[in-house]
Write a protein that holds these residues in place. Structure first.
Motif, PDB file in Angstrom:
ATOM      1  N   ARG A 233     -16.152  22.003  29.223  1.00 49.07           N
ATOM      2  CA  ARG A 233     -15.680  20.770  29.596  1.00 49.07           C
ATOM      3  C   ARG A 233     -15.442  20.751  30.889  1.00 49.07           C
ATOM      4  NH1 ARG A 233     -17.116  17.000  26.102  1.00 49.07           N
ATOM      5  NH2 ARG A 233     -15.613  15.490  27.041  1.00 49.07           N
TER       6      ARG A 233
ATOM      7  N   GLY B  22     -14.023  12.033  33.314  1.00 44.17           N
ATOM      8  CA  GLY B  22     -14.444  11.400  32.047  1.00 44.17           C
ATOM      9  C   GLY B  22     -16.042  10.833  32.509  1.00 44.17           C
ATOM     10  N   ARG B  23     -16.807  10.328  31.449  1.00 43.32           N
ATOM     11  CA  ARG B  23     -18.028   9.756  31.901  1.00 43.32           C
ATOM     12  C   ARG B  23     -18.286   8.544  32.576  1.00 43.32           C
ATOM     13  NH1 ARG B  23     -18.003  11.024  26.103  1.00 43.32           N
ATOM     14  NH2 ARG B  23     -19.533  12.564  25.573  1.00 43.32           N
TER      15      ARG B  23
ATOM     16  N   SER C  25      -8.856  13.331  31.784  1.00 46.84           N
ATOM     17  CA  SER C  25     -10.345  13.297  30.850  1.00 46.84           C
ATOM     18  C   SER C  25     -11.217  14.132  31.298  1.00 46.84           C
ATOM     19  CB  SER C  25     -10.866  11.688  31.314  1.00 46.84           C
ATOM     20  OG  SER C  25      -9.915  10.757  31.047  1.00 46.84           O
TER      21      SER C  25
ATOM     22  N   ALA D 236     -15.458  15.943  30.623  1.00 42.40           N
ATOM     23  CA  ALA D 236     -17.018  15.670  30.584  1.00 42.40           C
ATOM     24  C   ALA D 236     -17.758  16.818  30.154  1.00 42.40           C
ATOM     25  CB  ALA D 236     -17.573  14.702  31.686  1.00 42.40           C
TER      26      ALA D 236
END
Length: 241
Positions: free
Chosen positions: A111, A115-116, A139, A141
């Motif tokens: 990771r 985030g996305r 977050s 990704a």
């Protein structure tokens, strides 16, 4: 990680008393425990703040592992992303060794920060309110193996001292291992032929060598199912010196 493997990696990194060892994927700290056993100062990082700060509880975390073996605690454990390392760009030659077990997606995928939606540009960078910073979990990704190794090599190139060592695991597929064995057999054949001609004539000269299939037949390896490309043909190599 298995304790014996961690000790072997520490040996490969030439860990000694007074050396500074860094693990960018510290996890439970097993690699740093092995490094501390050899007298090194240790430092680790992990993208998961829960691993670095809490572990499985007050008596089961990275710090407790060092206390269990009466070893010096790490110099520091930080929440950091290998993809976005916190080190200043002008910082160089800090660590004597970097030892790690990168996340290559077998038991747990890698990771990285973002985030996305953030990576796709759907939302912009944001600031965490002060009252939520302690318990905030950023977050993340997916982090591919190619990105992970690229970033690891980049960090090692900048932060390792001259003569420092980088030791890490890298997964090898069965097909790649078979191809590597095939190339090894070909090299051995070529090398043996070259040395034989050198002994006979007293000098090196150009030579056309036999194919790998000949060596497999002579060694009784023709029955092994070594995978080759569909369109592969017998290949010959020439060596000119």
């Amino acid at each position: 990680m298995d304790a014996e493997i961690a000790f072997l990696m520490a040996n490969q990194a030439l860990v000694q008393p007074g050396k500074l060892v860094y693990d960018p994927f510290v996890g439970t700290g097993s690699i740093l425990v092995a490094a501390a056993h050899f007298g090194a100062m240790t430092m680790g990082a992990d993208i998961d703040i829960r691993v670095v700060r809490d572990g499985r509880g007050p008596s089961c975390n990275v710090w407790s592992n060092f206390k269990q073996y009466n070893l010096p605690s790490p110099v520091s454990l930080v929440r950091a992303d290998n993809n976005l390392p916190p080190w200043r760009r002008e910082l160089e030659e800090v660590f004597d060794a970097i030892i790690c077990d990168p996340p290559y997606g077998v038991r747990a995928g890698g990771r990285k920060s973002g985030g996305r939606k953030l990576l796709k540009g759907a939302v912009g960078p944001y600031a965490i309110p002060d009252d939520k910073r302690r318990d905030h979990i950023p977050s993340t990704a997916p982090y591919t193996l190619v990105e992970c190794v690229h970033d690891l090599l980049d960090v090692a190139a900048r932060l390792l001292v001259m003569g420092g060592r980088l030791v890490f695991f890298y997964p090898i597929a069965v097909e790649i291992a078979a191809q590597a064995r095939e190339k090894h057999l070909e090299f051995r054949k070529n090398h043996a032929k070259l040395l034989e001609e050198t002994r006979e004539n007293g000098s090196l000269h150009s030579k056309v060598f036999s194919t790998t299939e000949d060596l497999e037949l002579s060694l009784g390896l023709s029955g092994m199912n070594i995978k080759r490309d569909k369109d592969s043909k017998p290949k010959y190599r020439s060596k000119c010196v």
